[in-house]
Motif scaffolding. Structure first.
Motif, mmCIF file in Angstrom:
data_model
loop_
_atom_site.group_PDB
_atom_site.id
_atom_site.type_symbol
_atom_site.label_atom_id
_atom_site.label_comp_id
_atom_site.label_asym_id
_atom_site.label_seq_id
_atom_site.Cartn_x
_atom_site.Cartn_y
_atom_site.Cartn_z
ATOM 1 N N ASP A 194 -30.839 19.192 -22.390
ATOM 2 C CA ASP A 194 -31.724 20.330 -22.632
ATOM 3 C C ASP A 194 -32.489 20.198 -23.937
ATOM 4 O OD1 ASP A 194 -30.771 21.516 -20.332
ATOM 5 O OD2 ASP A 194 -29.116 22.518 -21.378
ATOM 6 N N ALA A 195 -32.306 19.073 -24.614
ATOM 7 C CA ALA A 195 -32.867 18.939 -25.955
ATOM 8 C C ALA A 195 -34.364 18.664 -25.949
ATOM 9 C CB ALA A 195 -32.153 17.816 -26.709
ATOM 10 N N ALA A 196 -34.937 18.247 -24.853
ATOM 11 C CA ALA A 196 -36.366 17.921 -24.822
ATOM 12 C C ALA A 196 -36.869 18.078 -23.402
ATOM 13 C CB ALA A 196 -36.594 16.480 -25.302
ATOM 14 N N PRO A 197 -38.161 18.324 -23.231
ATOM 15 C CA PRO A 197 -38.707 18.468 -21.874
ATOM 16 C C PRO A 197 -38.603 17.174 -21.104
ATOM 17 C CG PRO A 197 -40.457 18.330 -23.525
ATOM 18 C CD PRO A 197 -39.186 18.482 -24.277
ATOM 19 N N VAL A 198 -38.502 17.298 -19.799
ATOM 20 C CA VAL A 198 -38.400 16.131 -18.931
ATOM 21 C C VAL A 198 -39.738 15.416 -18.850
ATOM 22 C CG1 VAL A 198 -37.951 15.365 -16.588
ATOM 23 C CG2 VAL A 198 -36.573 17.202 -17.579
ATOM 24 N N PRO A 225 -35.162 11.073 -21.436
ATOM 25 C CA PRO A 225 -34.643 10.098 -22.398
ATOM 26 C C PRO A 225 -33.127 10.140 -22.550
ATOM 27 C CG PRO A 225 -36.624 11.120 -23.270
ATOM 28 C CD PRO A 225 -36.300 11.850 -22.003
ATOM 29 N N ALA A 226 -32.545 11.349 -22.557
ATOM 30 C CA ALA A 226 -31.089 11.446 -22.680
ATOM 31 C C ALA A 226 -30.397 10.849 -21.462
ATOM 32 C CB ALA A 226 -30.663 12.900 -22.871
ATOM 33 N N ALA A 283 -32.527 -0.977 -23.856
ATOM 34 C CA ALA A 283 -32.103 -1.018 -22.459
ATOM 35 C C ALA A 283 -32.523 0.242 -21.717
ATOM 36 C CB ALA A 283 -30.591 -1.192 -22.376
ATOM 37 N N ALA A 284 -32.583 1.359 -22.447
ATOM 38 C CA ALA A 284 -32.982 2.624 -21.824
ATOM 39 C C ALA A 284 -34.496 2.772 -21.746
ATOM 40 C CB ALA A 284 -32.396 3.791 -22.612
ATOM 41 N N GLY A 285 -35.220 1.931 -22.486
ATOM 42 C CA GLY A 285 -36.670 2.021 -22.481
ATOM 43 C C GLY A 285 -37.203 3.194 -23.266
ATOM 44 N N VAL A 286 -36.476 3.586 -24.331
ATOM 45 C CA VAL A 286 -36.912 4.715 -25.159
ATOM 46 C C VAL A 286 -36.905 4.294 -26.614
ATOM 47 C CG1 VAL A 286 -35.969 6.373 -23.499
ATOM 48 C CG2 VAL A 286 -34.581 5.670 -25.468
#
Length: 393
Positions: free
Chosen positions: A5-9, A16-17, A44-47
């Motif tokens: 819930d920390a940032a918009p999708v 990102p989470a 690896a996550a691409g962020v």
């Protein structure tokens, strides 16, 4: 607030989470937390690397959330509504949880990530209701044995299946494991009775090793293999480079390729030496290593676990001489062992490895020293086998 819930999708891809949790899970199934940097996770996550701190505060908290989520998923699957004890064999459906838990256990820098283990606590409480005749020692012993059986089989299935020559009966291992745990829960078969008969446990312990001077091919090979033995106790095979082996051995890097062909070949020789040193220290002319003698050889337990978790290091050798010796003794005294008997030997070996590896975790969850339970656990394992004389002559 939950991390998701920390940032918009981001409509263009996963949150990102979510991406960070997935990437961390994948990496931690292969390597311990200290070997996985935050920047590597982010890549690896691409962020962007900053997303780790934005959504989780730190890499440690990200790793903790991964373990908690995997543990919760197993807990929900293993304890359906109304269940007092976990459903036998469900752990094989949660390989990622087992691998991450094992990698954390192998990583001294990450031991604070160990969960409080509601699984073991719930298991113990449920068994107390299911079998009120058990005293606290018997209950703790059976819970520790059950957890060790299932974790050990999940981690070492491939190598042990080869050692027990069960390649054509791999599905039987799961069925035999489930049957064994069901008998434990019901107090039938080798688990019958409320009193567990203690069985003395003996371990001689490791013998000191020494390195020779780096002169001549034999001496250089010995130094490289000894370096591999030391490194396998500290890190995964995939994380050991040829230059690290050469530096630890104090020899020229080019000699690895000249004498062995590759660093992987050195590690194969090292793993064989670890196996041989354990077996030589704990067995005699007329006896095999005693139950739980592996605990006196943490390097053997850690190295075998690291090799089992590393899919890239496929070893053809038999790294479980106890299983091979059990099968040989069975043939001598009772004829050729059938698949079910082979499965029991496999389960006994896997149990002891996981018991030794997860001893601190299980002991903390049960509020007992597993060392104090070993004599009772050894009695149960002896009854699980086809003949009582193991490991005596």
């Amino acid at each position: 607030m939950a991390a998701l819930d920390a940032a918009p999708v981001d409509a263009a891809g996963p949150h990102p989470a979510t991406a960070l949790l997935g990437a961390t899970t994948e990496l931690l199934t292969q390597e311990p937390p200290s070997a996985v940097s935050g920047r590597r996770i982010a890549a690896a996550a691409g962020v962007n690397y900053a997303q780790i701190h934005r959504h989780f505060g730190s890499k440690r908290e990200l790793c903790r959330q991964v373990l908690d989520r995997l543990g919760d998923a197993y807990l929900d699957d293993a304890f359906p509504p109304g269940a007092l004890v976990p459903t036998p064999g469900v752990v094989v459906r949660h390989e990622s949880f087992v691998r991450v838990l094992a990698n954390i256990q192998l990583d001294e820098a990450a031991l604070t990530l160990r969960p409080q283990n509601p699984i073991v606590e719930r298991y113990s409480s449920g068994l107390q209701i299911l079998r009120p005749e058990l005293d606290a020692t018997a209950r703790a012993t059976l819970v520790a044995l059950s957890c060790s059986m299932q974790l050990g089989v999940c981690i070492h299935r491939t190598s042990l299946t080869r050692s027990a020559t069960l390649d054509d009966h791999a599905d039987l291992v799961d069925r035999e494991l489930v049957t064994t745990i069901e008998r434990l829960h019901a107090g039938r078969g080798p688990f019958a009775g409320s009193d567990l008969a203690p069985r003395p446990v003996r371990a001689r312990g490791s013998r000191p090793a020494s390195l020779t001077a780096g002169r001549g091919r034999a001496e250089v090979e010995a130094r490289l293999v000894a370096a591999g033995v030391e490194l396998l106790a500290d890190r995964t095979p995939a994380a050991i480079s040829g230059r690290q082996l050469a530096a630890r051995a104090g020899v020229n890097y080019g000699l690895i390729h000249h004498y062995f062909g590759s660093a992987a070949e050195v590690l194969e020789h090292a793993s064989r030496q670890i196996r041989d040193e354990f077996y030589a220290a704990e067995s005699g002319p007329d006896s095999m290593p005693d139950f739980f003698s592996m605990r006196a050889h943490p390097g053997y337990v850690r190295a075998l676990t690291r090799v089992a978790l590393d899919a890239k290091l496929a070893l053809a050798d038999d790294h479980f001489p106890v299983v091979s010796a059990l099968l040989a003794r069975h043939r001598m005294r009772h004829g050729e062992p059938g698949p079910s008997a082979r499965c029991r030997y496999l389960i006994v070996a896997a149990t002891q490895l996981a018991w030794s590896l997860f001893e601190p975790l299980l002991g903390a969850a049960l509020g007992r020293r597993l060392e104090d339970l070993e004599q009772y656990a050894a009695g149960v394992l002896a009854r699980l086998l086809n003949f009582e004389e193991y490991p005596s002559s």
